[in-house]
Design a protein around this motif. Structure first.
Motif, PDB file in Angstrom:
ATOM      1  N   HIS A   1       0.823  -1.210   0.000  1.00  0.00           N
ATOM      2  CA  HIS A   1       0.000   0.000   0.000  1.00  0.00           C
ATOM      3  C   HIS A   1       0.858   1.262   0.000  1.00  0.00           C
ATOM      4  CE1 HIS A   1      -3.342  -2.679   0.683  1.00  0.00           C
ATOM      5  NE2 HIS A   1      -2.837  -3.076   1.834  1.00  0.00           N
ATOM      6  N   GLY A   2       1.984   1.216  -0.709  1.00  0.00           N
ATOM      7  CA  GLY A   2       2.841   2.378  -0.833  1.00  0.00           C
ATOM      8  C   GLY A   2       3.717   2.674   0.368  1.00  0.00           C
ATOM      9  N   GLU A   3       3.740   1.784   1.339  1.00  0.00           N
ATOM     10  CA  GLU A   3       4.547   1.995   2.544  1.00  0.00           C
ATOM     11  C   GLU A   3       5.523   0.839   2.749  1.00  0.00           C
ATOM     12  OE1 GLU A   3       2.477   2.965   6.098  1.00  0.00           O
ATOM     13  OE2 GLU A   3       1.248   4.500   5.126  1.00  0.00           O
ATOM     14  N   LEU A   4       6.664   1.177   3.335  1.00  0.00           N
ATOM     15  CA  LEU A   4       7.659   0.159   3.675  1.00  0.00           C
ATOM     16  C   LEU A   4       7.139  -0.679   4.838  1.00  0.00           C
ATOM     17  CD1 LEU A   4      10.658  -0.815   3.222  1.00  0.00           C
ATOM     18  CD2 LEU A   4      11.216   0.634   5.182  1.00  0.00           C
ATOM     19  N   VAL A   5       7.100  -1.995   4.648  1.00  0.00           N
ATOM     20  CA  VAL A   5       6.649  -2.880   5.717  1.00  0.00           C
ATOM     21  C   VAL A   5       7.747  -3.846   6.148  1.00  0.00           C
ATOM     22  CG1 VAL A   5       4.189  -2.711   5.172  1.00  0.00           C
ATOM     23  CG2 VAL A   5       5.582  -4.507   4.090  1.00  0.00           C
ATOM     24  N   GLY A   6       8.882  -3.816   5.439  1.00  0.00           N
ATOM     25  CA  GLY A   6       9.971  -4.707   5.823  1.00  0.00           C
ATOM     26  C   GLY A   6      11.106  -4.663   4.827  1.00  0.00           C
ATOM     27  N   MET A   7      12.146  -5.423   5.139  1.00  0.00           N
ATOM     28  CA  MET A   7      13.298  -5.587   4.265  1.00  0.00           C
ATOM     29  C   MET A   7      13.577  -7.076   4.121  1.00  0.00           C
ATOM     30  SD  MET A   7      14.614  -2.694   3.178  1.00  0.00           S
ATOM     31  CE  MET A   7      16.254  -3.190   2.663  1.00  0.00           C
ATOM     32  N   LEU A   8      13.909  -7.450   2.909  1.00  0.00           N
ATOM     33  CA  LEU A   8      14.341  -8.815   2.644  1.00  0.00           C
ATOM     34  C   LEU A   8      15.790  -8.734   2.192  1.00  0.00           C
ATOM     35  CD1 LEU A   8      13.623 -11.844   2.319  1.00  0.00           C
ATOM     36  CD2 LEU A   8      13.139 -11.328  -0.085  1.00  0.00           C
ATOM     37  N   THR A   9      16.666  -9.377   2.931  1.00  0.00           N
ATOM     38  CA  THR A   9      18.088  -9.354   2.583  1.00  0.00           C
ATOM     39  C   THR A   9      18.589 -10.780   2.450  1.00  0.00           C
ATOM     40  OG1 THR A   9      19.008  -9.406   4.833  1.00  0.00           O
ATOM     41  CG2 THR A   9      18.342  -7.248   3.966  1.00  0.00           C
ATOM     42  N   PHE A  10      19.821 -10.886   1.958  1.00  0.00           N
ATOM     43  CA  PHE A  10      20.389 -12.226   1.809  1.00  0.00           C
ATOM     44  C   PHE A  10      20.512 -12.921   3.163  1.00  0.00           C
ATOM     45  CE2 PHE A  10      24.071  -9.406   2.093  1.00  0.00           C
ATOM     46  CZ  PHE A  10      24.858 -10.038   3.038  1.00  0.00           C
ATOM     47  N   ARG A  11      20.563 -12.164   4.267  1.00  0.00           N
ATOM     48  CA  ARG A  11      20.638 -12.782   5.604  1.00  0.00           C
ATOM     49  C   ARG A  11      19.386 -13.609   5.878  1.00  0.00           C
ATOM     50  NH1 ARG A  11      22.341  -8.899   9.856  1.00  0.00           N
ATOM     51  NH2 ARG A  11      24.329  -9.886   9.611  1.00  0.00           N
ATOM     52  N   GLU A  12      18.212 -13.041   5.595  1.00  0.00           N
ATOM     53  CA  GLU A  12      16.967 -13.783   5.807  1.00  0.00           C
ATOM     54  C   GLU A  12      16.893 -14.988   4.868  1.00  0.00           C
ATOM     55  OE1 GLU A  12      16.715  -9.968   7.542  1.00  0.00           O
ATOM     56  OE2 GLU A  12      16.765 -10.269   5.375  1.00  0.00           O
ATOM     57  N   LEU A  13      17.396 -14.815   3.655  1.00  0.00           N
ATOM     58  CA  LEU A  13      17.387 -15.927   2.704  1.00  0.00           C
ATOM     59  C   LEU A  13      18.284 -17.073   3.167  1.00  0.00           C
ATOM     60  CD1 LEU A  13      17.447 -13.960  -0.661  1.00  0.00           C
ATOM     61  CD2 LEU A  13      15.502 -15.090   0.433  1.00  0.00           C
ATOM     62  N   ILE A  14      19.462 -16.742   3.666  1.00  0.00           N
ATOM     63  CA  ILE A  14      20.390 -17.779   4.147  1.00  0.00           C
ATOM     64  C   ILE A  14      19.780 -18.541   5.321  1.00  0.00           C
ATOM     65  CG2 ILE A  14      22.632 -18.156   5.288  1.00  0.00           C
ATOM     66  CD1 ILE A  14      22.866 -17.536   2.296  1.00  0.00           C
ATOM     67  N   HIS A  15      19.164 -17.817   6.258  1.00  0.00           N
ATOM     68  CA  HIS A  15      18.520 -18.483   7.402  1.00  0.00           C
ATOM     69  C   HIS A  15      17.393 -19.404   6.925  1.00  0.00           C
ATOM     70  CE1 HIS A  15      20.616 -16.578  10.718  1.00  0.00           C
ATOM     71  NE2 HIS A  15      20.489 -15.410  10.107  1.00  0.00           N
ATOM     72  N   THR A  16      16.632 -18.940   5.946  1.00  0.00           N
ATOM     73  CA  THR A  16      15.537 -19.752   5.415  1.00  0.00           C
ATOM     74  C   THR A  16      16.074 -21.004   4.731  1.00  0.00           C
ATOM     75  OG1 THR A  16      14.165 -17.791   5.109  1.00  0.00           O
ATOM     76  CG2 THR A  16      13.555 -19.758   3.847  1.00  0.00           C
ATOM     77  N   LEU A  17      17.093 -20.841   3.896  1.00  0.00           N
ATOM     78  CA  LEU A  17      17.691 -21.994   3.223  1.00  0.00           C
ATOM     79  C   LEU A  17      18.250 -23.000   4.226  1.00  0.00           C
ATOM     80  CD1 LEU A  17      19.531 -20.166   0.315  1.00  0.00           C
ATOM     81  CD2 LEU A  17      17.547 -21.696   0.105  1.00  0.00           C
ATOM     82  N   SER A  18      18.900 -22.495   5.256  1.00  0.00           N
ATOM     83  CA  SER A  18      19.497 -23.364   6.264  1.00  0.00           C
ATOM     84  C   SER A  18      18.436 -24.164   7.020  1.00  0.00           C
ATOM     85  CB  SER A  18      20.313 -22.522   7.245  1.00  0.00           C
ATOM     86  OG  SER A  18      20.822 -23.327   8.277  1.00  0.00           O
ATOM     87  N   SER A  19      17.355 -23.514   7.371  1.00  0.00           N
ATOM     88  CA  SER A  19      16.328 -24.203   8.163  1.00  0.00           C
ATOM     89  C   SER A  19      15.332 -24.989   7.315  1.00  0.00           C
ATOM     90  CB  SER A  19      15.566 -23.191   9.021  1.00  0.00           C
ATOM     91  OG  SER A  19      14.838 -22.299   8.207  1.00  0.00           O
ATOM     92  N   ASN A  20      15.426 -24.861   5.983  1.00  0.00           N
ATOM     93  CA  ASN A  20      14.450 -25.497   5.112  1.00  0.00           C
ATOM     94  C   ASN A  20      15.101 -26.487   4.140  1.00  0.00           C
ATOM     95  OD1 ASN A  20      11.650 -25.604   4.607  1.00  0.00           O
ATOM     96  ND2 ASN A  20      11.854 -24.310   2.792  1.00  0.00           N
ATOM     97  N   GLY A  21      16.223 -27.057   4.546  1.00  0.00           N
ATOM     98  CA  GLY A  21      16.860 -28.084   3.726  1.00  0.00           C
ATOM     99  C   GLY A  21      17.412 -27.578   2.406  1.00  0.00           C
ATOM    100  N   GLY A  22      17.804 -26.302   2.345  1.00  0.00           N
ATOM    101  CA  GLY A  22      18.428 -25.769   1.147  1.00  0.00           C
ATOM    102  C   GLY A  22      17.467 -25.245   0.097  1.00  0.00           C
ATOM    103  N   THR A  23      16.181 -25.177   0.418  1.00  0.00           N
ATOM    104  CA  THR A  23      15.206 -24.633  -0.527  1.00  0.00           C
ATOM    105  C   THR A  23      14.388 -23.542   0.154  1.00  0.00           C
ATOM    106  OG1 THR A  23      13.390 -26.129   0.035  1.00  0.00           O
ATOM    107  CG2 THR A  23      14.964 -26.904  -1.630  1.00  0.00           C
ATOM    108  N   VAL A  24      13.743 -22.712  -0.664  1.00  0.00           N
ATOM    109  CA  VAL A  24      12.852 -21.688  -0.100  1.00  0.00           C
ATOM    110  C   VAL A  24      11.420 -22.207  -0.041  1.00  0.00           C
ATOM    111  CG1 VAL A  24      14.278 -19.712  -0.747  1.00  0.00           C
ATOM    112  CG2 VAL A  24      12.535 -20.529  -2.333  1.00  0.00           C
TER     113      VAL A  24
ATOM    114  N   ALA B   1       6.824 -14.174   5.230  1.00  0.00           N
ATOM    115  CA  ALA B   1       7.195 -15.206   6.202  1.00  0.00           C
ATOM    116  C   ALA B   1       8.632 -15.072   6.683  1.00  0.00           C
ATOM    117  CB  ALA B   1       6.976 -16.591   5.590  1.00  0.00           C
ATOM    118  N   VAL B   2       9.491 -14.432   5.896  1.00  0.00           N
ATOM    119  CA  VAL B   2      10.914 -14.404   6.274  1.00  0.00           C
ATOM    120  C   VAL B   2      11.502 -12.996   6.388  1.00  0.00           C
ATOM    121  CG1 VAL B   2      11.314 -16.678   5.269  1.00  0.00           C
ATOM    122  CG2 VAL B   2      11.771 -14.635   3.911  1.00  0.00           C
TER     123      VAL B   2
END
Length: 155
Positions: free
Chosen positions: A43-66, A73-74
């Motif tokens: 809705h035109g407003e910043l609600v979060g940031m997605l960085t490679f840090r969140e992606l790495i944590h997700t990959l690590s906890s999800n068996g290497g996949t998103v 969610a992340v």
């Protein structure tokens, strides 16, 4: 030096995604543009940031996949931010203390850009190089001592 100086050099390109986007789509965007973060907008407003840090944590906890996760969610839903008028001397320790590599720049509720730790480091190095160049020029043009005075006579 202010954050606005970095944004002026960096340009106005913003890479964003929506919190309901598939995480795999966000990964494709980040890979395609060779960027380390996406501003998450709703809705035109910043609600979060997605960085490679969140992606790495997700990959690590999800068996290497998103999997079929969404950005929401992340993402970091409480990113620290600064304003265009924030001094770099304030930004550097904040980024170091919080281990933040990407910081949204907000003017009231409007996203003006995202600066990275690399952007900040480069600005500091460029500023120091300029100061060094000016000091060297000043020393090179140092006025000659008046005749008759020596350093041993100076109190």
């Amino acid at each position: 030096m202010r954050v606005s100086d970095i944004l002026r050099v960096k340009g106005g390109t913003l890479y964003t995604c929506h919190p309901n986007d598939a995480l795999s789509q966000a990964v494709d965007t980040m890979a395609g543009y060779d960027i380390g973060s996406l501003a998450v907008m709703e809705h035109g407003e910043l609600v979060g940031m997605l960085t490679f840090r969140e992606l790495i944590h997700t990959l690590s906890s999800n068996g290497g996949t998103v999997g079929n996760k969404t950005v929401r969610a992340v993402m970091d839903d409480h990113p620290i931010s600064c304003t265009p008028s924030t001094e770099l001397d304030e930004v550097r320790p904040l980024m170091l203390e919080r281990h933040t590599r990407y910081m949204p720049v907000m003017d009231n509720r409007m996203l003006m850009g995202v600066i990275s730790f690399y952007d900040v480091a480069r600005a500091v190095v460029d500023s120091q190089n300029f100061e060094n160049k000016m000091l060297k020029a000043y020393i090179r043009d140092w006025p000659e001592e008046e005749t008759g005075k020596s350093e041993s006579n100076v109190p």
